[in-house]
Design a protein around this motif. Structure first.
Motif, PDB file in Angstrom:
ATOM      1  N   ARG A  34       0.838  -1.202   0.000  1.00  0.00           N
ATOM      2  CA  ARG A  34       0.000   0.000   0.000  1.00  0.00           C
ATOM      3  C   ARG A  34       0.877   1.258   0.000  1.00  0.00           C
ATOM      4  O   ARG A  34       0.607   2.225  -0.726  1.00  0.00           O
ATOM      5  N   THR A  35       1.944   1.239   0.802  1.00  0.00           N
ATOM      6  CA  THR A  35       2.856   2.378   0.867  1.00  0.00           C
ATOM      7  C   THR A  35       3.571   2.578  -0.458  1.00  0.00           C
ATOM      8  O   THR A  35       3.668   3.701  -0.975  1.00  0.00           O
ATOM      9  N   VAL A  36       4.083   1.493  -1.036  1.00  0.00           N
ATOM     10  CA  VAL A  36       4.802   1.580  -2.314  1.00  0.00           C
ATOM     11  C   VAL A  36       3.868   2.085  -3.410  1.00  0.00           C
ATOM     12  O   VAL A  36       4.247   2.961  -4.216  1.00  0.00           O
ATOM     13  N   SER A  37       2.653   1.559  -3.469  1.00  0.00           N
ATOM     14  CA  SER A  37       1.698   1.998  -4.491  1.00  0.00           C
ATOM     15  C   SER A  37       1.375   3.480  -4.339  1.00  0.00           C
ATOM     16  O   SER A  37       1.250   4.208  -5.334  1.00  0.00           O
ATOM     17  N   SER A  38       1.246   3.944  -3.097  1.00  0.00           N
ATOM     18  CA  SER A  38       0.972   5.362  -2.855  1.00  0.00           C
ATOM     19  C   SER A  38       2.094   6.229  -3.400  1.00  0.00           C
ATOM     20  O   SER A  38       1.847   7.252  -4.056  1.00  0.00           O
TER      21      SER A  38
END
Length: 227
Positions: free
Chosen positions: A50-54
């Protein structure tokens, strides 16, 4: 008041912040969570994914993950984002050691690509499920910042979130020279000398995940507050 001490003075003439590189801390023990919380799932994604995609969706093009290569490979496959592995050597040195490992990985990637130095680097822990909202706000403020060492999320305008921020690369490098490998150094000691512009966020937006129940609490608070 703490917020006032964080605000930078604008007279040193440095350029405004803008960031396309990031360091994500994902090498912790997750002892209170009971398992590796980087791989805890929220709305169909791992917290790390989720962090990487953000970051990718916000235009960050070079992302170093402070974690073992095998963990980085898993999240790279999950998200389809090309990532840099930045393992601590030896592991377990804490967040500052992870940040410094990330700096090394970013420096090497720039050298390999014959690229110029980045001016700023985002630094965040992987356990902030609201990171997308916060990073978007930080980037908007970074475009119009007075000269300073960075911009950080600040819970209700008073509590600086050191690991949810964008910093000047020259500041981080200077602290790396002073603190060596960073093992055992608390994040607040790394960032204590920084002149930061705090961006006021609410408790839900800056919430982190320490225990399994925190995931459901976050979703409930989002539903109630429309974060």
């Amino acid at each position: 008041m703490q917020t006032r001490r964080l605000i930078a003075k604008p007279e040193d003439g440095r350029a405004p912040l803008s960031a396309t590189e990031a360091i994500v801390l994902a090498g912790g023990k997750s002892s209170r969570f009971g398992a590796d919380k980087a791989f805890a799932r929220l709305e169909g994604q791992t917290l790390l994914g989720r962090t990487v995609s953000s970051l990718a969706n916000l235009g960050f093009t070079r992302i170093a993950i402070a974690a073992p290569p095998e963990k980085v490979a898993v999240v790279g496959a999950e998200t389809g984002v090309s990532l840099l592995a930045a393992p601590e050597d030896p592991p377990g040195g804490g967040p500052v050691a992870g940040i410094f490992a990330g700096l090394v990985a970013l420096d090497q990637a720039r050298a390999d690509g014959n690229d110029e130095d980045a001016a700023q680097v985002a630094v965040l822990a992987c356990d902030h499920p609201g990171a997308a909202t916060v990073l978007s706000a930080l980037l908007k403020h970074a475009e119009k910042l007075p000269p300073c060492d960075g911009v950080c999320a600040s819970e209700d305008g008073e509590r600086p979130q050191w690991l949810l921020a964008i910093y000047r690369l020259d500041f981080l490098r200077a602290r790396q020279r002073e603190l060596g490998d960073g093992r055992g150094v608390a994040a607040k000691n790394l960032f204590a000398p920084a002149k930061l512009l705090p961006v006021r966020m609410n408790k839900t937006q800056v919430a982190d995940v320490d225990r399994p129940g925190d995931l459901e609490n976050f979703l409930r608070q989002v539903r109630e507050s429309n974060v």
